[in-house]
Design a protein around this motif. Sequence first.
Motif, mmCIF file in Angstrom:
data_model
loop_
_atom_site.group_PDB
_atom_site.id
_atom_site.type_symbol
_atom_site.label_atom_id
_atom_site.label_comp_id
_atom_site.label_asym_id
_atom_site.label_seq_id
_atom_site.Cartn_x
_atom_site.Cartn_y
_atom_site.Cartn_z
ATOM 1 N N VAL B 48 0.881 -1.216 0.093
ATOM 2 C CA VAL B 48 -0.157 -0.042 0.021
ATOM 3 C C VAL B 48 1.016 1.249 -0.061
ATOM 4 N N THR B 49 0.736 2.176 -0.919
ATOM 5 C CA THR B 49 1.241 3.366 -0.746
ATOM 6 C C THR B 49 0.262 4.350 -0.589
ATOM 7 N N SER B 50 0.927 5.289 0.140
ATOM 8 C CA SER B 50 -0.114 6.642 0.658
ATOM 9 C C SER B 50 0.789 7.600 0.837
ATOM 10 N N HIS B 51 -0.230 8.809 0.925
ATOM 11 C CA HIS B 51 0.428 10.250 1.228
ATOM 12 C C HIS B 51 0.646 10.016 3.018
ATOM 13 N N GLY B 52 1.674 10.442 3.304
ATOM 14 C CA GLY B 52 1.881 10.386 4.877
ATOM 15 C C GLY B 52 2.025 8.987 5.377
ATOM 16 N N ASN B 53 1.913 8.980 6.499
ATOM 17 C CA ASN B 53 2.112 7.441 7.183
ATOM 18 C C ASN B 53 0.357 6.930 7.285
ATOM 19 N N LEU B 54 0.258 5.754 6.873
ATOM 20 C CA LEU B 54 -1.085 5.269 6.925
ATOM 21 C C LEU B 54 -1.206 4.208 8.139
ATOM 22 N N SER B 55 -2.080 4.528 8.715
ATOM 23 C CA SER B 55 -2.088 3.542 10.099
ATOM 24 C C SER B 55 -2.309 2.077 9.795
ATOM 25 N N PRO B 56 -1.534 1.220 10.142
ATOM 26 C CA PRO B 56 -1.635 -0.309 10.017
ATOM 27 C C PRO B 56 -3.039 -0.800 10.423
ATOM 28 N N ALA B 57 -3.572 -0.258 11.507
ATOM 29 C CA ALA B 57 -4.827 -0.516 12.158
ATOM 30 C C ALA B 57 -5.944 -0.326 10.837
ATOM 31 N N ALA B 58 -5.822 0.688 10.305
ATOM 32 C CA ALA B 58 -6.627 1.232 9.238
ATOM 33 C C ALA B 58 -6.651 0.300 8.125
ATOM 34 N N VAL B 59 -5.555 -0.138 7.738
ATOM 35 C CA VAL B 59 -5.406 -1.314 6.695
ATOM 36 C C VAL B 59 -5.930 -2.627 7.480
ATOM 37 N N ARG B 60 -5.793 -2.693 8.276
ATOM 38 C CA ARG B 60 -6.271 -4.213 8.839
ATOM 39 C C ARG B 60 -7.837 -4.268 8.917
ATOM 40 N N THR B 61 -8.330 -3.126 9.193
ATOM 41 C CA THR B 61 -9.796 -3.001 9.220
ATOM 42 C C THR B 61 -10.393 -3.161 7.854
ATOM 43 N N ALA B 62 -9.665 -2.392 6.835
ATOM 44 C CA ALA B 62 -9.846 -2.602 5.467
ATOM 45 C C ALA B 62 -10.031 -3.862 4.973
ATOM 46 N N VAL B 63 -8.967 -4.730 5.198
ATOM 47 C CA VAL B 63 -8.728 -5.988 4.795
ATOM 48 C C VAL B 63 -9.874 -6.871 5.512
ATOM 49 N N GLU B 64 -10.215 -6.570 6.611
ATOM 50 C CA GLU B 64 -11.344 -7.452 7.381
ATOM 51 C C GLU B 64 -12.693 -7.198 6.843
ATOM 52 N N GLU B 65 -12.582 -5.805 6.384
ATOM 53 C CA GLU B 65 -14.052 -5.505 5.755
ATOM 54 C C GLU B 65 -14.112 -6.279 4.512
#
Lengths: 136, 73
Positions: B48-65
């Motif tokens: 995942v490439t993003s502007h700034g630092n993307l929260s791993p927790a946000a990525v985990r939530t998206a993957v679980e969704e």
Amino acid sequence: MKPLPQSTPEQFIADFFTTFHEQVVRGDHDPAPAMARFYTPDIVMINDGIRLDWDRLLSHIHPVRKNLAEDDDSRFEVHEAIADGNRIAARLTIHAATRKKRIATDVVAFYTFTPDGRMTHAHGITRPAPKPQEPS
Amino acid sequence: MSEPTSTSTYKVIGMACHNCAATVTEEVELLDGVTAVTVDIASGSLTVTSHGNLSPAAVRTAVEEAGYELAAP
């Protein structure tokens, strides 16, 4: 599973995937014992160049369950199949409804089965099925 | 001046086909700041490439969704 000689190749493949879906994918039970009735423990499935073994196939069941719509309307449309001993070459389309959209995937694959009807090897390629108005 | 980008790679459990990759990609792309998502089904990796630092927790939530799980880091 019904042994291969008791079916036409088309019916065998349709029955295999339909009953796999009903007995392994649907529900909230542990899928491993049910999967053992359909796949040998040493199964190798190569799908679009990706090698999947028993553990990876088993770990795929949970997300599939979560993503299927409650009424997933899954259907395995076998267009043609040819058997040679314990091997079947088949062209089919998998239809299903997920929580967010309907999907249809064309599959062309070679499958190998044990005498009691379990799949031990599969090697195939897939693509999103063209919509009816698109040239195939 | 554009915001710096960051790239992180995760391991996703349960992906086996192109439908899996598309489902995970579509969900992670919805996160704020994400500019690119790459999935390698064979290895199970999600980059995942993003502007700034993307929260791993946000990525985990998206993957679980999307119906999948992130492996423990």
